[in-house]
Enzyme design. Structure first.
Site, PDB file in Angstrom:
ATOM      1  N   CYS A 365       0.846  -1.205   0.000  1.00  0.00           N
ATOM      2  CA  CYS A 365       0.000   0.000   0.000  1.00  0.00           C
ATOM      3  C   CYS A 365       0.874   1.246   0.000  1.00  0.00           C
ATOM      4  CB  CYS A 365      -0.927  -0.007   1.215  1.00  0.00           C
ATOM      5  SG  CYS A 365      -2.020   1.435   1.261  1.00  0.00           S
ATOM      6  N   CYS A 368      -0.605   4.189   2.002  1.00  0.00           N
ATOM      7  CA  CYS A 368      -0.461   4.127   3.466  1.00  0.00           C
ATOM      8  C   CYS A 368       0.986   4.356   3.883  1.00  0.00           C
ATOM      9  CB  CYS A 368      -0.856   2.746   3.982  1.00  0.00           C
ATOM     10  SG  CYS A 368      -2.416   2.130   3.395  1.00  0.00           S
ATOM     11  N   ASP A 369       1.896   3.629   3.257  1.00  0.00           N
ATOM     12  CA  ASP A 369       3.264   3.537   3.782  1.00  0.00           C
ATOM     13  C   ASP A 369       4.262   4.448   3.078  1.00  0.00           C
ATOM     14  OD1 ASP A 369       2.156   1.575   5.353  1.00  0.00           O
ATOM     15  OD2 ASP A 369       2.705  -0.043   3.989  1.00  0.00           O
TER      16      ASP A 369
END
Ligand code: NAP
Length: 541
Positions: A365, A368-369
């Protein structure tokens, strides 16, 4: 906070006004005021301190129930409450031990909002099942949840922890840590993906856990995977239960309820499915360019006008029949029909190091990261639309990204390939990841040249993987639904499966896997279900 409050800046102005009015009313009705203490270092009034101040001020614009004070990091209150990091926000510290380390930006502002409401309510709103688990905790739990501003999974995990503190303030304390502000703490805990939850410094959850799974993990101080409820779970009767809160499930919910059906959507994780983590969507009609999460927020707000959504609930069992029984972690549904819109889950490469280093530099992701890898060197593995879109997103975030593809041409759309060329992202052709290296975290990869078989080592900080998705068919298979030769749910042109009263829609059916096709499949499945309930085909044979 109700699901209705989940929309954000992506929603149209009229909805935003209604949302703010709803928030005003919600705060007015709270039984308790909320005390916010912000500690900052005046010598370092950075973007994080400024943003925290701005977010708190924005909330205070629509309520006077928030008492806000800001103190120097060296003030005596800082030492009283053991605050040593700027910015740190304490939330009603006389009653609860909840602190925010970093700035609550983006998705994190939702967490803060929900925290303020729960603290103001003085009630956890946990399910009865979760409360029973928490009752068994008899020793302190110091919880840390690592989050990032662009992570749609983070609110669920962080709010689980907030609820636990509000339910058991004598034993449970919480630090919500923004990894952008405190990459050092993320590094210290080897939290190279978000959300990640620790209790008493032990990892208890990676990714958004369903509420009951979170509290069980908190009780056992070890990540649990599934929660089976007690037999006294609530019973709900429906015409239609939709499993999956992505574009297919949400569209089906809208169409079903508008037809007059009593329907419910169940989603164990973040609403919106893969769209929620798609950085930019450029091919959904009506929105020339929109962030995936914003599009999801608009869809969810729209769907909630019609259909009840049970988010954070996992289906743990289904029994076919008349009615069909769907058991979740909280309740039991008896439903006349069932729509499986369970979507797909990301593929793994299946090489040594991948599972061990997942969340330790291996990520699926980028939304997200990505912030964890700003200024660092990573590869993006894959050659489809997802890999190219996400590589562009990482580059925009300031990540040093190289696309690694196993062939010499991409399968991504031409438009995206042009953007990739313009971005000057390096591409390594004909390379297959053979092993992901690293002890505690990713340190590099072994790459095999697919033309001549030679193997070389590439030092790296992270490996992002976007190599397609496999249909999420576990529940379907368990209940005896037939799959096609590619592993997708076998269905007729009306979305009927081999089991009477059970239908499918969206990516779990295979096909083009576009947002627009998923919404189309969801709506046509709902219309079929409406017609079938009037004139059941299963009674004709
Ligand atoms: P995809 O289109 O299936 O592409 C997967 C890519 O990963 C391919 O390039 C494939 O290589 C590579 N790959 C597969 N297994 C691999 C392995 N073991 N090791 C290394 N590479 C591997 O998947 P996707 O990009 O995730 O897209 C999924 C679906 O969503 C597609 O239908 C796509 O069109 C859709 N989508 C659409 C958009 C958009 O419309 N903007 C955005 C994102 C996704 P080969 O090419 O050699 O097979």
């Amino acid at each position: 906070m109700s699901n209705q409050m989940q929309m954000n800046a992506g929603a149209p102005a009229a909805d935003e006004r209604a949302f703010i009015q709803q928030l005003r009313t919600t705060f007015e009705q709270l039984p308790n005021d909320i005390d916010l203490y912000l500690f900052t270092d005046p010598a370092k009034d950075d973007v994080f301190s400024q943003s925290t101040r701005q977010v708190v001020r924005a909330f205070r614009e629509f309520t006077d129930r928030i008492n806000f004070r800001e103190y120097n990091l060296h003030h005596e209150l800082a030492s009283k409450w053991h605050v040593d990091s700027s910015p740190t926000l304490l939330i009603s510290p006389e009653k609860f031990s909840i602190r925010w380390i970093g700035a609550p930006m983006g998705e994190e502002a939702r967490i803060l909002l929900e925290t303020l409401i729960l603290v103001g309510l003085g009630k956890s709103n946990l399910s009865d099942q979760s409360k029973k688990v928490l009752e068994r905790i008899t020793s302190p739990r110091a919880v840390k949840v690592f989050v990032s501003p662009s992570c749609p999974y983070c609110p669920q995990e962080a709010v689980n922890a907030v609820r636990a503190v509000v339910e058991k303030p004598d034993l449970i304390s919480l630090e919500i840590i923004d990894i952008q502000c405190r990459p050092d703490l993320a590094e210290q805990y080897s939290a190279h993906s978000v959300p990640q939850a620790y209790a008493n410094d032990l990892l208890i959850g990676q990714g958004a856990q369903q509420e009951e799974v979170f509290v069980s993990s908190l009780e056992k101080l070890e990540a649990q995977t599934i929660f089976i409820p007690d037999s006294d779970a609530e019973l709900v009767e429906n015409d239609l239960v939709i499993i999956g809160g992505g574009p297919a499930g949400l569209s089906a919910g809208i169409y079903a309820v508008r037809s007059g059906l009593n329907a419910a959507v169940i989603e164990k994780g973040a609403l919106g499915g893969q769209v929620a983590t798609t950085p930019i969507v450029e091919n959904y009609p009506g929105y020339p360019q929109i962030g995936g999460k914003s599009l999801v927020d608009i869809m969810v707000t729209h769907a909630l006008q019609y259909v009840q959504i049970f988010q954070g609930e996992e289906v743990v069992g289904i029994e076919a029949g008349f009615p069909i029984t769907v058991q979740t972690s909280r309740r039991k549904f008896k439903t006349k029909t069932l729509l499986l819109a369970t979507g797909a889950s990301h593929n793994t490469i299946g090489v040594p190091g991948e599972t061990r280093l997942s969340g330790r530099g291996v990520s699926y992701c980028s939304t997200c990261d990505g912030p964890l890898f700003k200024g660092k060197k990573v590869i993006m593995v894959g050659g489809g639309n997802s890999a190219v879109t996400e590589a562009l997103h990482l580059k925009n975030m300031g990540v040093d990204v190289t696309l690694v593809h196993r062939r010499d041409s991409l399968r991504a759309q031409e438009f995206l390939i042009k953007q990739l060329e313009l971005s000057q992202i390096a591409v390594m052709w004909d390379r297959q990841v053979q092993e992901i290296l690293g002890k505690e975290k990713v340190s590099g990869v072994l790459l095999k040249n697919t033309r001549d078989g030679s193997v070389s080592e590439m030092p790296l900080d992270g490996v992002f993987i976007a190599i397609g998705y496999s249909p999420a068919v576990d529940l379907a298979v368990k209940m005896g639904i037939e799959l096609n030769e590619e592993g997708y749910i076998k269905h007729d042109e009306k979305h009927r499966t081999n089991i009477p009263g059970v239908y499918s829609a969206g990516d779990v059916e295979g096909g083009y896997k576009q947002i627009v096709t998923a919404t189309g499949q969801g709506s046509s499945a709902a219309m079929t279900i409406f017609e079938d309930l009037i004139d059941p085909y299963w009674k004709k044979n």
